[in-house]
Scaffold this motif. Structure first.
Motif, PDB file in Angstrom:
ATOM      1  N   UNK A  37       0.882  -1.193   0.094  1.00  0.00           N
ATOM      2  CA  UNK A  37      -0.044  -0.002   0.052  1.00  0.00           C
ATOM      3  C   UNK A  37       0.832   1.199   0.011  1.00  0.00           C
ATOM      4  N   UNK A  38       0.412   2.397  -0.408  1.00  0.00           N
ATOM      5  CA  UNK A  38       0.854   3.651  -0.238  1.00  0.00           C
ATOM      6  C   UNK A  38       2.398   3.678  -0.951  1.00  0.00           C
ATOM      7  N   UNK A  39       3.380   4.227  -0.011  1.00  0.00           N
ATOM      8  CA  UNK A  39       4.701   4.259  -0.431  1.00  0.00           C
ATOM      9  C   UNK A  39       5.327   3.304  -0.746  1.00  0.00           C
ATOM     10  N   UNK A  40       4.945   1.700  -0.326  1.00  0.00           N
ATOM     11  CA  UNK A  40       5.541   0.866  -0.564  1.00  0.00           C
ATOM     12  C   UNK A  40       5.030   0.193  -1.967  1.00  0.00           C
ATOM     13  N   UNK A  41       4.008   0.449  -2.162  1.00  0.00           N
ATOM     14  CA  UNK A  41       3.447   0.121  -3.446  1.00  0.00           C
ATOM     15  C   UNK A  41       4.007   0.857  -5.012  1.00  0.00           C
ATOM     16  N   UNK A  42       4.131   2.425  -4.481  1.00  0.00           N
ATOM     17  CA  UNK A  42       4.903   3.080  -5.369  1.00  0.00           C
ATOM     18  C   UNK A  42       6.307   2.736  -5.594  1.00  0.00           C
ATOM     19  N   UNK A  43       6.876   2.331  -4.370  1.00  0.00           N
ATOM     20  CA  UNK A  43       8.402   1.973  -4.435  1.00  0.00           C
ATOM     21  C   UNK A  43       8.396   0.574  -5.410  1.00  0.00           C
TER      22      UNK A  43
END
Length: 270
Positions: free
Chosen positions: A161-167
């Motif tokens: 989710x969130x930053x982890x998904x974007x990373x």
């Protein structure tokens, strides 16, 4: 409407119903569902007539006679039947998480198309998933799936989710190609390139469309860890080596000659 969701189907009513229930509980409600039906029996129409009374968004049925695997043609007909200027593509065997449509709308941008993926489920879990599991979103919960017997595998597509998904989108080695089960783009771009190549049967026709979008000058965005759907298992009786060779030759020509508009596409159906 903000978007049109186009999904392909062929004689798979049980799976199609589960997918439509997934779209019925989306956080974003301003979209239509277009069923690109490549010649299904009357049971599919009967299912859609019933579901049309039970869901909130418009449900459009675009059907053509069964003439073998002609998915590219029915998708082109669905493109022309759409009412929105932004089109989200998936398949009638991919249940979307409740933020699926909202995610595609959030990341859309002129000059780009979006590239997502799916999380494969085994047949036993595909069969076991119920309407309640979809409405409650349990079918996307890692603990629930593990309890149902999901084999030990990388589940980051479901949990990120969130930053982890974007990373993860940034570092994934998977290219942001046009994937028919989870991709989206502007209708004007798809019509400009004349849609899907109708000379192609199963095997790479979605990738070939994406390659022509690149040739047109578009770029792609990776959203495989943001736009989540689970893939219901099924047999693929339409796969054969001869078709793969033919499709590969068409794709090679598209790449080598920077083809933008397919000669056999949307305008062939007029």
């Amino acid at each position: 409407m903000k978007a049109s969701v186009i999904m392909s189907t062929y004689n798979a009513e049980e799976w199609l119903e589960k997918v439509i229930w997934g779209f019925s509980v989306q956080t974003e409600k301003d979209f239509e569902i277009i069923i690109a039906d490549d010649g299904s029996r009357p049971k599919t129409k009967e299912l859609l007539d019933r579901l049309r009374q039970e869901i909130d968004m418009p449900l459009v049925h675009v059907w053509q006679e069964d003439n073998g695997f002609q998915k590219s043609q029915i998708l082109n007909k669905a493109i022309m039947a759409s009412s929105s200027d932004y089109l989200i593509f998936t398949d009638g065997d991919c249940i979307p998480r409740q933020d699926f449509v909202a995610t595609h709308i959030k990341f859309r941008e002129p000059g780009y198309f979006l590239s997502g993926g799916y999380f494969k489920l085994p047949m036993d879990i595909s069969i076991a998933i119920t309407k309640d599991d979809i409405v409650s979103q349990r079918c996307f919960d890692v603990k629930w799936l593990t309890g149902m017997g999901l084999p030990d595998k990388n589940k980051l597509k479901l949990s990120a989710k969130g930053f982890i998904a974007s990373f993860l989108n940034f570092v994934t080695p998977t290219k942001a190609t046009w994937n028919g089960h989870n991709a989206s783009g502007w209708k004007t771009d798809l019509v400009f390139i004349n849609g899907f190549n109708q000379e192609m049967q199963y095997g790479g026709q979605d990738r070939e469309l994406g390659e022509r979008l690149f040739n047109k000058g578009l770029k792609s965005k990776q959203i495989r860890y943001n736009a989540v759907c689970v893939h219901l298992d099924h047999k693929r009786g339409y796969v054969n080596e001869e078709t793969w060779k033919k499709n590969y030759a068409i794709r090679k020509n598209t790449r080598d000659n920077k083809v933008i508009k397919t000669p056999v596409g949307i305008d062939s159906n007029e």
